[in-house]
Design a protein around this motif. Sequence first.
Motif, PDB file in Angstrom:
ATOM      1  N   LEU A  85      11.027  16.327  -5.011  1.00  0.00           N
ATOM      2  CA  LEU A  85      10.816  15.030  -4.365  1.00  0.00           C
ATOM      3  C   LEU A  85      10.433  13.982  -5.405  1.00  0.00           C
ATOM      4  N   ARG A  86       9.535  14.335  -6.303  1.00  0.00           N
ATOM      5  CA  ARG A  86       9.158  13.379  -7.352  1.00  0.00           C
ATOM      6  C   ARG A  86      10.360  13.026  -8.220  1.00  0.00           C
ATOM      7  N   GLU A  87      11.144  14.017  -8.596  1.00  0.00           N
ATOM      8  CA  GLU A  87      12.326  13.766  -9.416  1.00  0.00           C
ATOM      9  C   GLU A  87      13.312  12.861  -8.686  1.00  0.00           C
ATOM     10  N   SER A  88      13.523  13.093  -7.400  1.00  0.00           N
ATOM     11  CA  SER A  88      14.470  12.286  -6.620  1.00  0.00           C
ATOM     12  C   SER A  88      13.955  10.866  -6.419  1.00  0.00           C
ATOM     13  N   LEU A  89      12.636  10.702  -6.265  1.00  0.00           N
ATOM     14  CA  LEU A  89      12.075   9.357  -6.143  1.00  0.00           C
ATOM     15  C   LEU A  89      12.268   8.568  -7.427  1.00  0.00           C
ATOM     16  N   ARG A  90      12.081   9.217  -8.553  1.00  0.00           N
ATOM     17  CA  ARG A  90      12.242   8.525  -9.827  1.00  0.00           C
ATOM     18  C   ARG A  90      13.704   8.165 -10.082  1.00  0.00           C
ATOM     19  N   LEU A 104      -0.008  16.818   0.822  1.00  0.00           N
ATOM     20  CA  LEU A 104       1.374  16.820   1.306  1.00  0.00           C
ATOM     21  C   LEU A 104       1.505  16.542   2.801  1.00  0.00           C
ATOM     22  N   PRO A 105       0.722  17.185   3.704  1.00  0.00           N
ATOM     23  CA  PRO A 105       0.907  16.898   5.131  1.00  0.00           C
ATOM     24  C   PRO A 105       0.730  15.420   5.471  1.00  0.00           C
ATOM     25  N   LYS A 106      -0.283  14.793   4.895  1.00  0.00           N
ATOM     26  CA  LYS A 106      -0.510  13.366   5.179  1.00  0.00           C
ATOM     27  C   LYS A 106       0.594  12.511   4.572  1.00  0.00           C
ATOM     28  N   LEU A 107       1.110  12.895   3.413  1.00  0.00           N
ATOM     29  CA  LEU A 107       2.199  12.151   2.790  1.00  0.00           C
ATOM     30  C   LEU A 107       3.442  12.166   3.664  1.00  0.00           C
ATOM     31  N   LEU A 108       3.802  13.331   4.180  1.00  0.00           N
ATOM     32  CA  LEU A 108       4.993  13.444   5.022  1.00  0.00           C
ATOM     33  C   LEU A 108       4.796  12.786   6.378  1.00  0.00           C
ATOM     34  N   SER A 156       0.827  -1.211   0.000  1.00  0.00           N
ATOM     35  CA  SER A 156       0.000   0.000   0.000  1.00  0.00           C
ATOM     36  C   SER A 156       0.860   1.259   0.000  1.00  0.00           C
ATOM     37  N   ALA A 157       2.017   1.208   0.689  1.00  0.00           N
ATOM     38  CA  ALA A 157       2.936   2.354   0.631  1.00  0.00           C
ATOM     39  C   ALA A 157       3.502   2.519  -0.773  1.00  0.00           C
ATOM     40  N   ASP A 158       3.826   1.402  -1.426  1.00  0.00           N
ATOM     41  CA  ASP A 158       4.263   1.461  -2.819  1.00  0.00           C
ATOM     42  C   ASP A 158       3.192   2.086  -3.698  1.00  0.00           C
ATOM     43  N   ASP A 159       1.932   1.687  -3.464  1.00  0.00           N
ATOM     44  CA  ASP A 159       0.825   2.252  -4.240  1.00  0.00           C
ATOM     45  C   ASP A 159       0.701   3.753  -4.001  1.00  0.00           C
ATOM     46  N   ALA A 160       0.896   4.173  -2.743  1.00  0.00           N
ATOM     47  CA  ALA A 160       0.779   5.598  -2.425  1.00  0.00           C
ATOM     48  C   ALA A 160       1.853   6.411  -3.148  1.00  0.00           C
ATOM     49  N   VAL A 161       3.089   5.918  -3.142  1.00  0.00           N
ATOM     50  CA  VAL A 161       4.162   6.633  -3.841  1.00  0.00           C
ATOM     51  C   VAL A 161       3.900   6.627  -5.344  1.00  0.00           C
ATOM     52  N   GLU A 162       3.356   5.512  -5.851  1.00  0.00           N
ATOM     53  CA  GLU A 162       3.039   5.429  -7.274  1.00  0.00           C
ATOM     54  C   GLU A 162       1.992   6.477  -7.656  1.00  0.00           C
ATOM     55  N   VAL A 163       0.935   6.591  -6.841  1.00  0.00           N
ATOM     56  CA  VAL A 163      -0.104   7.585  -7.126  1.00  0.00           C
ATOM     57  C   VAL A 163       0.464   8.995  -6.992  1.00  0.00           C
ATOM     58  N   PHE A 164       1.344   9.212  -6.002  1.00  0.00           N
ATOM     59  CA  PHE A 164       2.002  10.517  -5.858  1.00  0.00           C
ATOM     60  C   PHE A 164       2.780  10.864  -7.120  1.00  0.00           C
ATOM     61  N   ASP A 165       3.540   9.898  -7.629  1.00  0.00           N
ATOM     62  CA  ASP A 165       4.322  10.128  -8.846  1.00  0.00           C
ATOM     63  C   ASP A 165       3.411  10.475 -10.025  1.00  0.00           C
ATOM     64  N   LEU A 166       2.323   9.736 -10.176  1.00  0.00           N
ATOM     65  CA  LEU A 166       1.423   9.988 -11.301  1.00  0.00           C
ATOM     66  C   LEU A 166       0.668  11.300 -11.136  1.00  0.00           C
ATOM     67  N   ALA A 167       0.227  11.581  -9.899  1.00  0.00           N
ATOM     68  CA  ALA A 167      -0.545  12.806  -9.675  1.00  0.00           C
ATOM     69  C   ALA A 167       0.314  14.051  -9.890  1.00  0.00           C
ATOM     70  N   VAL A 168       1.532  14.049  -9.339  1.00  0.00           N
ATOM     71  CA  VAL A 168       2.415  15.202  -9.527  1.00  0.00           C
ATOM     72  C   VAL A 168       2.838  15.303 -10.997  1.00  0.00           C
ATOM     73  N   GLY A 169       3.072  14.170 -11.628  1.00  0.00           N
ATOM     74  CA  GLY A 169       3.382  14.208 -13.048  1.00  0.00           C
ATOM     75  C   GLY A 169       2.253  14.806 -13.861  1.00  0.00           C
ATOM     76  N   ASP A 170       1.009  14.511 -13.463  1.00  0.00           N
ATOM     77  CA  ASP A 170      -0.130  15.113 -14.146  1.00  0.00           C
ATOM     78  C   ASP A 170      -0.165  16.624 -13.917  1.00  0.00           C
ATOM     79  N   LEU A 171       0.172  17.061 -12.693  1.00  0.00           N
ATOM     80  CA  LEU A 171       0.240  18.506 -12.417  1.00  0.00           C
ATOM     81  C   LEU A 171       1.298  19.177 -13.296  1.00  0.00           C
TER      82      LEU A 171
END
Length: 673
Positions: free
Chosen positions: A486-491, A396-400, A292-307
Amino acid sequence: MEAPHAGQFPHPEQRSRYGVFNAVPDVAQLGAFFHLDVDDRRRAMVANGARNQLGWSVQLGTARFLNCFLDDPEDVPAAVVDYVAEQLGLQAADLKGYGEKEARWDHRDQIRTGYGFTAFAGEQWFALACWLYKRAWTTGERPIVLFDLATHRLVEAKILLPGVTTLERLIAALRERVAARQNALLAASPNQAAVLENLVKIEEGGRVSRLDRLRKSPTDVSSTGLVKTLDRHVELRGLGAAGWDLSAVPPGKIAALARFAHAARAQAVAELAGDRKLATLVAFAATMAPQSADDAVEVFDLAVGDLLRTSAFKASKERMRTLKDLDTAAIVLREVWLKVRSVAEIPDGDIRAALDEMDLAAIGAAADVIGDIAREPDEDFQEELLDRYATVRRFLPKLLKHLDFAAGAAIAAGQVAGQGVRRGHEVLQALDFLTAIERRRTDVDPSEVPAGLLSSAWHRRVFPKRGEHAGTFNRHAYTVAVVERLRESLRRHEVFVPGLRKWGDPTAGLLRGAEWERARPRICDELNLSPQPGANVERWAATLDFAYRQLAAGLSGEEEGRNDWVRLAKNEDGKDHLVLTGLDRLDEPASLTALRAGIDARMPIVDLPDALLEVHSWTGCLDHFTHVSGDTPSRKQDMITSIAAVLVSQAMNVGMRPMAAEGEPALALDRLY
């Protein structure tokens, strides 16, 4: 561990070819297993009569080939009997009736003791059971695979194969024992059994169980979807899997149980008996928490990429919309500059008087337009992305709070930090700073802000130098800039979440310290590398340097080291061009010419479609092209001709029209298409 009804064991094909001749041995197999040397023939001739001599020899070859004796020694292919009988100078018919004689039992004992075969007795049973148990416990292989592996192990050890049901019962019993052990260990791990068992119950006021809800992967790629994904992670982590010690159970076993829990209906899991129900739920909770944590980071990556994509599109669209206004304002200011420059070139020119003659209001408006529209060379879409601060703030607050980000190992004193490690720690410092000022109401001093990760474009927005906010700290701009980095560093895996499969530490599986020092000689020997650091790099560097210098000397055209085959030369215009010298033609020997002529003379003159249909008449290859509705060929007449035409057109890349023929239904254009 497979789900119930995972498949028949042993497979009917395994049972049919176990311990029997399932095909006639070929010439190589006959020579390898049924050849009788001098000692074999001497032992065979000790038997009384031609029948016993041939029967003894056939049983010897059968034991070598099948690693077992047949209940009826006569149940062997005729080719085997003929091959053995020929070596003994006997007739194949001499074997008739041997399977009914008591002497065959004595012959088995003689072959077993004289040729090193071992009966599958208590000691061999126990050794095989221990080996199978360890393999079933550590690997989780299917029973069909264990059956084949056990058979191979017995053959390698020259232990006579037991009956198929004996091996079948042994494997089934061991797998049940393994399953019982893993279920008992997993069921004893948690202290929240009641909470886990409630996962399969329908929630009050709902229509599905918590198990159904929690195992459903996220599908909403947005800030709202990311918040829901984080809530799901928090709920799964609340099951307490992080505090369980499951090291006694192999990870493959836990993953197999989790796959079953993820795929089966909640009711099927609830109906599991004994410890298996709780063990399945424990495996589900233990694997789904990091998933589920992997899924959360995956959605974060996709959502920020969409932004980022939408902001870039908006910036590009806005740029195109305002381009005409920018051109107009630039032309106005250019006219002003030309006028000022022409006046300045006159010794007694009065620039102030020239300005008084101009429309200063229009000039000021043009300057304002350029100030609003023009962008710095290093800017992309930062302004548009900053407008999405509210979206970023939503998750962001919940993510951190619920994800623990980390970076590479700290660098020891005297060592040079890698670029990725340095950037990763800069992002972590920025995240810690955002968390620290979350509830801060006082102004933030710009000197205390970690700004090493900011690009120049973001730096101008975080620390504005002009306007009413000059010299202050723009928290909104800093937050958006940190999220982008953060997204760039995660990728790039400069930042990761420990314990995750996809977004976890990329170096987690590497050997370190004493473990690496113990394994270094063996690994380097297998890879043919030197265990000394830098030795191979120096050798490769010297090889590369030599090759480079040799190439440079060859291309230079100089006499020393000149390459006559590939070189650089000057053309008529004095420019360098590459010269490739052609190879000298080799004369063909008369024998090659004669061979080519002989082959050409023997090649039949036949069209390609006819050749394909001829091959089909030998092999039936085109019958494997079946109708899309099933495994049966199409019932249309002359479909084989149509299939051959299509294959030829595709192979020759000529299209369907050359294959079509008027008045021939099988070659009609509409059928071929």
